[in-house]
Scaffold this active site. Sequence first.
Site, PDB file in Angstrom:
ATOM      1  CE1 TYR A 372      30.783  51.110  -3.880  1.00  0.00           C
ATOM      2  CE2 TYR A 372      30.321  53.449  -4.160  1.00  0.00           C
ATOM      3  CZ  TYR A 372      30.120  52.261  -3.488  1.00  0.00           C
ATOM      4  OH  TYR A 372      29.253  52.220  -2.435  1.00  0.00           O
ATOM      5  CG  HIS A 380      32.099  46.313  -0.202  1.00  0.00           C
ATOM      6  ND1 HIS A 380      30.837  46.642   0.252  1.00  0.00           N
ATOM      7  CD2 HIS A 380      32.205  44.967  -0.070  1.00  0.00           C
ATOM      8  CE1 HIS A 380      30.213  45.549   0.645  1.00  0.00           C
ATOM      9  NE2 HIS A 380      31.016  44.525   0.460  1.00  0.00           N
ATOM     10  CE  LYS A 429      33.319  52.018   1.999  1.00  0.00           C
ATOM     11  NZ  LYS A 429      33.143  50.648   2.450  1.00  0.00           N
TER      12      LYS A 429
END
EC number: 4.6.1.16
Length: 472
Positions: A372, A380, A429
Amino acid sequence: MAEATSVPKPELKAVPGPVPVPACEKSETAEKSRPARTPRPPRPNYRHIHRFPLPVNVHHVPSVIPHNPLSIISVALSYLTFLIFPPRQDIYTAYFDLATSSVHVTDEKTIRALWEMGFFGKGSLSRSEPNWLEQEKKRRGLMSGNTVEEATRKRRAERRQLKLERARHEKLAVEERLKAEAAARESGSVDGSSIEAAAEAAAISVERFSVKKAMEAKYHERRQQALQNKNTTESAHPSQAANGSSGVSSPIVEKQEAVSKPIATHQALDDELDLETPENEEHLQLSNEETFFLVYALGALRVVDRNDNAPISTSSLFSLLRRHSYYPPRPDSSQPEVDDPFMISYVVYHHFRSLGWVVRSGVKFGTDYLLYNRGPVFSHAEFAVIIIPSYSHPYWSESKERRVYATNKQARSWWWLHCVNRVQAQVKKSLVVCYVEVPPPVRSSADIGAEIGRYQVREFILRRWVPNRTRD
């Protein structure tokens, strides 16, 4: 020449109809007709709550400007203030549990400090943040507002109800269709078109029910069932129904109702509203990597033995965590290996924490860590990390046994890598493959820094190639 005759134009008569309303008046009328929305509760000020990135008190020193001599005076005053009033470093306490091979924190002040300053640990009874006590108070009616867990639970219950209602209506539609086809066959019309028409005429139209319609259908069904039960009861006891309709009731029935109503009311209140303040049954669970980082790198945590509350030294804790990284834990007399799971994972954790990332567990996405930028309450995770040990040192290729050992340790299949990469692409991601260079084994040293410094970390970002998006 022919004379041009003028054709009389038809007269336009006004037909009475609705008077057009301007758009601005329509919007004002619609806004007035809408019910007033209840204001949302204010969100917590996360910028103020998590203003400290780590649980460490830092003394800020002003910068030195060469062409400004006053900056030197400010730096000297800052150092003088540091010598007279040094910042006090709070050292928190946790205990190591041998049964679970993990570290736990039970003090509420320590729990809030470790979570708010760096997002360390996880609540044992919560999803992430240790807020079980707040959820329990809101559930019992002692606090106003809803938590994130309650909103998620309510949304999942509504979706489950929607799926059940949809499945029930589809089942009814199939049953009616089968009945219609059987009736068409019995009537003698074996034509396929007639059977299809009869089935479509008798089948129930299955529409896409929304959550609101599903809840309304469930409510009407229960109401209808309650009315049927009431009618059945009245038909079974006509004397009681007559007494109730005429306004005359027996004293025994009145006495039973007077006694049962307060009891039922008190039971409902006791079930819905528990006014006793609950005890906090939650504790903060730290991973082994987080624990050692707080103890060794920051010096903000002290781990004690649960049996006698004796503090565990840093070197003893280092050996203890390395032995407990295996299952079952290895005995105290065993020699630590250079590629034990704790050592490999802690090197990566220390690497990214020292670069300023907030490192959390990535088990829910099939990875080792999540990175993070500021913390899970702000955004997120941007990256997901997978740790792979690398045996590129010449020591691991000197003999056949070592080569086989290194190959088995770092072997990964393309199917596995494709599955992990696909999951990260779905959750938006970037997958980071982190290789840890395993050094050759040497005699164990008391210097933990020199032991960790022998490892090297290599990072590779792996992106999923999508043909229709990366053609240009």
